[in-house]
Structure formats: C-alpha cells, structure tokens
Design an enzyme around this catalytic site. Structure first.
Site, mmCIF file in Angstrom:
data_model
loop_
_atom_site.group_PDB
_atom_site.id
_atom_site.type_symbol
_atom_site.label_atom_id
_atom_site.label_comp_id
_atom_site.label_asym_id
_atom_site.label_seq_id
_atom_site.Cartn_x
_atom_site.Cartn_y
_atom_site.Cartn_z
ATOM 1 N N ALA A 64 33.588 17.577 35.815
ATOM 2 C CA ALA A 64 32.947 18.665 36.536
ATOM 3 C C ALA A 64 33.275 19.969 35.813
ATOM 4 C CB ALA A 64 33.442 18.710 37.977
ATOM 5 N N GLY A 107 34.595 13.874 36.865
ATOM 6 C CA GLY A 107 33.267 13.661 37.434
ATOM 7 C C GLY A 107 32.340 12.907 36.501
ATOM 8 N N GLU A 110 33.105 9.373 37.125
ATOM 9 C CA GLU A 110 32.594 8.966 38.438
ATOM 10 C C GLU A 110 31.081 8.786 38.416
ATOM 11 O OE1 GLU A 110 35.543 10.548 41.787
ATOM 12 O OE2 GLU A 110 34.802 12.174 40.509
ATOM 13 N N GLU A 130 42.231 13.943 37.484
ATOM 14 C CA GLU A 130 42.113 14.982 38.509
ATOM 15 C C GLU A 130 43.442 15.444 39.091
ATOM 16 O OE1 GLU A 130 37.942 13.124 38.682
ATOM 17 O OE2 GLU A 130 39.983 12.497 38.193
#
Length: 248
Positions: A64, A107, A110, A130
């Site tokens: 992200a 992210g 994911e 994370e």
C-alpha cells in the site's frame, strides 16, 4: 489497450490483462488505483472474463502507498478500503491470475493472495512486513494466507515479516510455476488459454463451488451440476468427445 492513471488495461474477447502502473512508486496501491480496480471489477461482474493482474517495471506491487496509509484513521480502517477491493476481485465470476515479478509486499501480497492462481519469477519477493510498520496485514493475509500455505508457515511469515523468494514461494505452493521475467506474462496468457478452452459456465460454477463454505457441500455441487446437466453446451461438448473417440 486503454491507459488509466494507475492501470493499463488490455482487453480481449475472453480475458482482460490489467497492469498496475505506478512505476515511480513501485506500483504502490493508493486510493486512485483502488478506485480504478473497482471500475474493472464492475465490468467483469456484468460481462465475465478471465482477469490477469501484473505489474509494470519488474514489480508487482510494493505494498500500500505508505504516505497515504500513514494518514489513514481508525474510521478508514473500518471502511476496509483495500480489503473491499481485494475481496471483490476474489469474488469475480471467472478466474483471476496474478503474474508476480519483483516485489509483492504487504497490500501487494494480499492482492496476489486474492487471485485464484499465481505465477512468479525467480526474483519474486513476497510477504507481509506490516507489523514492522505498526499495523497488521488487514486486507486478507491473516485468513487467506493460512488457506494457501498452511497455518504454521503463514504464522511465521506474518509474525516475523519474512519475505519469500520465488523458489521458496514455489516450494510453499504460493505460486504454481516460475518463469523468467520476460516470459511471465506469456505464461499467464498460456494459463488463461487453457481455462478459456473450457466451458465458461462450468468454469464459473467450479470457482463458485470451490469457494463455498464447507457447510454448503455437497449441496452446492449437486445444484451446479444439475444446472450444467441441462446445458446445451454440455451435450455439445460430450457429443464432440464421443465422435472424436469413435473416429479414432
């Protein structure tokens, strides 16, 4: 090929190839990219096709966008910005193939976990660091990753932040095959070719039943098979098979 701000979209009759394209940010996933992915999903929900996801510049997605993520609040977390789009991608009617090169972190990992099939390269680096940034992997890793690689390995990866390389990801079953970077997208299209050769309705129902909760089996299989047994395409394909066998 259409060029959006964060995505390159290459459309075919039976598939759509989407390239994450924020090279200056190593394809980090920001709100703009999320919004554009929602537009792609809306179209594929209405007119189902295979989706291939890959990244530009030798990177899938580095995670992200940290600058954006740093400013998000608890209310943003409750909205599930990334989780919502990843779950929408996972729920698309036709299979999703992730072609992973370079970094697929946080992210980005994911998003890859949300795909039905994953291919990689030897230089793939995939994982979830994370907790080192003071957050959790809240967009699917904590429940999708154990399903993909088993709870013991998933636990180690998300608690330590260890990053797997391509060979390790292949050994763990996280990717099903490795290609040299220049061959990766061709490998994804070859996999899509094999899927596209099958009956689209049977493919969609297979994906749906695969993802059904355990409590819905075997009723889910029976319901889908009953639908397919009444399909003209089932009769056509089986007739062709029998005629080929007779000819041999």
């Amino acid at each position: 090929m259409s060029d959006q701000r964060s995505l390159l979209v290459d459309e075919h009759d039976d598939r759509v190839a989407v390239t994450l394209n924020r090279p200056a940010r190593r394809n980090a996933i920001d709100q703009g990219m999320v919004d554009e992915l929602h537009v792609v999903c809306a179209r594929l929900e209405v007119a189902p096709r295979i989706l291939i996801l890959t990244g530009a510049g030798g990177v899938f997605a580095s995670g992200a966008d940290i600058a954006e993520l740093r400013e998000r609040t608890g209310a943003d977390a409750e909205r599930g910005i990334n989780d919502t789009i990843f779950s929408r991608i996972a729920a698309l009617p036709m299979p999703v193939i992730a072609a992973l090169d370079g970094y697929a972190l946080g992210g980005g990992a994911e998003l890859a976990y949300a795909a039905d099939l994953r291919l990689g390269t030897p230089r793939l680096r995939i994982g979830n660091p994370e907790t080192g940034l003071g957050i959790i992997a809240a967009a699917g890793a904590l429940w999708r990753l154990p399903q993909l690689v088993g709870l013991p390995l998933a636990t180690e990866l998300v608690l330590t932040g260890r990053i797997l390389n391509g060979e390790e990801a292949l050994a763990a079953g996280l990717v099903s095959d490795l290609f040299e970077p220049r061959e990766l997208l061709a490998g994804a299209h070859a996999l899509a070719d094999r899927i596209a050769a099958n009956d689209p309705l049977a493919t969609q129902l297979t994906k749906r039943v695969l993802r059904a909760p355990l409590s819905e089996h075997p009723a889910a299989e029976r319901e889908s098979q009953a639908q397919l047994f009444e399909s003209p395409e089932k009769r056509r394909r089986m007739t062709e098979f029998l005629e080929r066998r007779k000819a041999r």
